[in-house]
Design a protein around this motif. Structure first.
Motif, PDB file in Angstrom:
ATOM      1  N   ASP A   1       0.835  -1.193  -0.043  1.00  0.00           N
ATOM      2  CA  ASP A   1       0.097  -0.010  -0.019  1.00  0.00           C
ATOM      3  C   ASP A   1       0.789   1.272  -0.156  1.00  0.00           C
ATOM      4  N   ALA A   2       2.038   1.245  -0.752  1.00  0.00           N
ATOM      5  CA  ALA A   2       2.870   2.285  -0.832  1.00  0.00           C
ATOM      6  C   ALA A   2       3.495   2.943   0.494  1.00  0.00           C
ATOM      7  N   GLN A   3       3.513   2.108   1.400  1.00  0.00           N
ATOM      8  CA  GLN A   3       4.088   2.408   2.787  1.00  0.00           C
ATOM      9  C   GLN A   3       5.644   2.393   2.819  1.00  0.00           C
ATOM     10  N   LEU A   4       6.160   3.342   3.603  1.00  0.00           N
ATOM     11  CA  LEU A   4       7.614   3.122   3.288  1.00  0.00           C
ATOM     12  C   LEU A   4       8.207   1.922   3.662  1.00  0.00           C
ATOM     13  N   VAL A   5       9.197   1.562   2.917  1.00  0.00           N
ATOM     14  CA  VAL A   5      10.202   0.365   3.295  1.00  0.00           C
ATOM     15  C   VAL A   5      11.536   0.787   3.571  1.00  0.00           C
ATOM     16  N   THR A   6      11.992   1.961   3.411  1.00  0.00           N
ATOM     17  CA  THR A   6      13.369   2.387   4.010  1.00  0.00           C
ATOM     18  C   THR A   6      12.798   3.896   4.763  1.00  0.00           C
ATOM     19  N   ILE A   7      13.728   4.363   5.848  1.00  0.00           N
ATOM     20  CA  ILE A   7      13.415   5.391   6.253  1.00  0.00           C
ATOM     21  C   ILE A   7      13.533   6.766   5.310  1.00  0.00           C
TER      22      ILE A   7
END
Length: 255
Positions: A198-204
């Protein structure tokens, strides 16, 4: 935690997540990526695009005593040339599952597991596996396992390598046990893969990097894995501005 702030550990960011760390006489490489720019298919209709390569090839990087591989399942952390390079190294520290896939010289580290390396002068360097998660809570079945690392040795500064981590909760755990950290090598990028999670962050992202700098009480922050691939968000100028606005410009170092 033993830190020696007056000693700068030599660090060179070669390409994306590939960082050369000279520590206590050892030459340690993170997430080897040496391929030329190009496209890497991920799923039908979606590919990652590498936009720049490494200034050093696998035959030019020199002796490497160990590799810290945050994970083996994504081409932007271990590409074809990097994978072929691994057997040339005495030991590859990575995730437990990754060590099972790679075999050979790969050694899996669970969170908080420790292993040691011996430097040429006899100094014992401890490599600690640190918590990391490549996305939001519960994302592991999609994003795979990932691990961070801490390097420590008597009389030497501590070095944190985040790997592709997106969990600030895990960073807080690391801070509670390990801060202050002298040098924090942060894989930033602010990556969101729209077809997945869902296009959430996968890196900071950049703002989270400033929070981590404070939480770890890091004297020096070296950004990595934020340039060289099209899916990274923002620019070096954006990152610099974010640290300036946070009052942390003196900690940010491009290597």
């Amino acid at each position: 935690m033993n830190t020696t702030p007056t000693i700068d550990v030599p660090v060179q960011v070669l390409s994306g997540p590939t960082v050369l760390i000279e520590y206590a006489g050892l030459r340690i490489l993170t997430d080897p990526t040496f391929d030329e720019p190009g496209e890497y298919p991920v799923m039908p209709g979606y590919a990652m695009t590498k936009t720049s390569g490494s200034p050093l090839g696998t035959d030019e990087v020199g002796r490497i005593d160990a590799v810290l591989l945050s994970h083996d399942e994504h081409d932007d952390n271990l590409d074809r040339s990097g994978r072929a390079f691994l057997p040339r190294v005495p030991v590859v520290f990575t995730t437990i599952s990754g060590a099972g896939r790679l075999g050979g010289n790969a050694k899996g580290l669970a969170f908080w597991d420790e292993a040691t390396l011996t430097a040429p002068d006899g100094t014992v360097v401890t490599v600690t596996g640190l918590p990391a998660r490549h996305g939001p809570e519960g994302s592991e079945p999609v994003s795979g396992d990932v691990v961070g690392f801490l390097l420590t040795a008597p009389g030497h500064p501590s070095v944190y390598v985040s790997g592709d981590n997106a969990s600030l909760d895990y960073v807080q755990q690391i801070a509670d046990r390990c801060a202050p950290i002298d040098t924090a090598i942060l894989f930033i990028g602010g990556v969101r893969h729209k077809p997945m999670l869902d296009a959430q962050l996968v890196t900071i992202d950049n703002t989270q990097a400033t929070w981590i700098a404070r939480a770890l009480q890091a004297r020096r922050v070296i950004p990595a894995h934020f340039e060289g691939w099209a899916h990274f968000q923002g620019t070096r100028e954006d990152l610099t501005r974010t640290f300036e606005e946070a009052g942390l410009a003196d900690r940010l170092t491009y290597a």
